[in-house]
Structures are given as C-alpha cells and as structure tokens.
Design a protein around this motif. Structure first.
Motif, PDB file in Angstrom:
ATOM      1  N   THR A 111      29.396  65.840  29.907  1.00 31.07           N
ATOM      2  CA  THR A 111      30.631  65.312  29.321  1.00 31.07           C
ATOM      3  C   THR A 111      31.312  66.366  28.460  1.00 31.07           C
ATOM      4  N   LEU A 112      30.558  67.065  27.653  1.00 29.40           N
ATOM      5  CA  LEU A 112      31.141  68.136  26.841  1.00 29.40           C
ATOM      6  C   LEU A 112      31.810  69.175  27.729  1.00 29.40           C
ATOM      7  N   THR A 113      31.140  69.545  28.797  1.00 29.04           N
ATOM      8  CA  THR A 113      31.673  70.564  29.698  1.00 29.04           C
ATOM      9  C   THR A 113      32.953  70.078  30.379  1.00 29.04           C
ATOM     10  N   ARG A 114      32.920  68.876  30.944  1.00 29.07           N
ATOM     11  CA  ARG A 114      34.066  68.358  31.692  1.00 29.07           C
ATOM     12  C   ARG A 114      35.278  68.070  30.818  1.00 29.07           C
ATOM     13  N   HIS A 115      35.055  67.581  29.609  1.00 28.87           N
ATOM     14  CA  HIS A 115      36.172  67.142  28.766  1.00 28.87           C
ATOM     15  C   HIS A 115      36.596  68.139  27.701  1.00 28.87           C
ATOM     16  N   HIS A 116      35.698  69.036  27.298  1.00 28.80           N
ATOM     17  CA  HIS A 116      35.998  69.887  26.147  1.00 28.80           C
ATOM     18  C   HIS A 116      35.886  71.382  26.417  1.00 28.80           C
ATOM     19  N   ILE A 117      35.457  71.769  27.616  1.00 25.72           N
ATOM     20  CA  ILE A 117      35.366  73.197  27.927  1.00 25.72           C
ATOM     21  C   ILE A 117      36.232  73.548  29.132  1.00 25.72           C
ATOM     22  N   LEU A 118      35.974  72.945  30.275  1.00 27.45           N
ATOM     23  CA  LEU A 118      36.690  73.316  31.490  1.00 27.45           C
ATOM     24  C   LEU A 118      38.216  73.154  31.400  1.00 27.45           C
ATOM     25  N   PRO A 119      38.727  72.103  30.746  1.00 28.76           N
ATOM     26  CA  PRO A 119      40.189  71.995  30.648  1.00 28.76           C
ATOM     27  C   PRO A 119      40.830  73.137  29.839  1.00 28.76           C
ATOM     28  N   PHE A 120      40.038  73.819  29.029  1.00 31.37           N
ATOM     29  CA  PHE A 120      40.566  74.867  28.153  1.00 31.37           C
ATOM     30  C   PHE A 120      40.027  76.241  28.517  1.00 31.37           C
TER      31      PHE A 120
ATOM     32  N   GLY B 204      16.038  62.613  28.541  1.00 36.08           N
ATOM     33  CA  GLY B 204      16.468  63.788  29.291  1.00 36.08           C
ATOM     34  C   GLY B 204      17.752  63.535  30.067  1.00 36.08           C
ATOM     35  N   GLU B 205      17.847  62.362  30.686  1.00 34.21           N
ATOM     36  CA  GLU B 205      19.055  61.998  31.434  1.00 34.21           C
ATOM     37  C   GLU B 205      20.260  61.894  30.500  1.00 34.21           C
ATOM     38  N   LYS B 206      20.061  61.291  29.348  1.00 37.38           N
ATOM     39  CA  LYS B 206      21.163  61.142  28.395  1.00 37.38           C
ATOM     40  C   LYS B 206      21.615  62.493  27.846  1.00 37.38           C
ATOM     41  N   TRP B 207      20.665  63.396  27.609  1.00 36.69           N
ATOM     42  CA  TRP B 207      20.987  64.747  27.132  1.00 36.69           C
ATOM     43  C   TRP B 207      21.805  65.486  28.194  1.00 36.69           C
ATOM     44  N   LYS B 208      21.385  65.381  29.450  1.00 38.95           N
ATOM     45  CA  LYS B 208      22.105  66.021  30.547  1.00 38.95           C
ATOM     46  C   LYS B 208      23.517  65.438  30.671  1.00 38.95           C
ATOM     47  N   ASP B 209      23.650  64.126  30.560  1.00 39.29           N
ATOM     48  CA  ASP B 209      24.966  63.478  30.632  1.00 39.29           C
ATOM     49  C   ASP B 209      25.869  63.940  29.491  1.00 39.29           C
ATOM     50  N   PHE B 210      25.308  64.083  28.304  1.00 36.97           N
ATOM     51  CA  PHE B 210      26.090  64.521  27.143  1.00 36.97           C
ATOM     52  C   PHE B 210      26.608  65.937  27.361  1.00 36.97           C
ATOM     53  N   LYS B 211      25.749  66.828  27.843  1.00 39.52           N
ATOM     54  CA  LYS B 211      26.172  68.216  28.100  1.00 39.52           C
ATOM     55  C   LYS B 211      27.239  68.255  29.189  1.00 39.52           C
TER      56      LYS B 211
END
Length: 68
Positions: A27-36, A18-25
C-alpha cells in the motif's frame, strides 16, 4: 505486552502478521511512492498519514522500492 496463543496457533499468528506487513508495504508503494516517482521532493518525508515512520526508515524503504 504478551499474548497467550493456543496450541499450534503461533504459526497462524505469525503468518497473518507477515501478510499484513506485506500488504502495508505494498500500500505504501502503490499510494505513496509510485505516483511520485518523478517528483523526488515528495518522497523525502514519510506520508502525513504515517507519522510514526522514522525518516531514516522511510528513506531506506523508498530506496529499496525504487531500485531494480
């Protein structure tokens, strides 16, 4: 595939996953969604690094991350 988990280990394994799933989501948000956030064209497809993410799942994830 199956794993044999010792007595009382199920909770630890599920908690870790669960922790790893939350970290992955996150990371996706911080690096691949919010900058764009203002470049919607770049959010149309999953990042090249994560080709295993299906487009429908990516679209739903982006929508959930951009909603209030």
């Amino acid at each position: 595939m199956a794993y044999v988990v010792g007595q009382g280990g199920k909770k630890m394994v599920l908690s870790s996953a669960g922790e790893k799933w939350k970290d992955f989501k996150s990371t996706l948000t911080r690096h691949h969604i919010l900058p764009f956030i203002n470049e919607k064209e770049k959010l149309r497809n999953p990042p090249e690094l994560y080709k295993f993410i299906e487009k429908a799942n990516w679209d739903a994830f982006v929508a959930s991350r951009l909603s209030e």
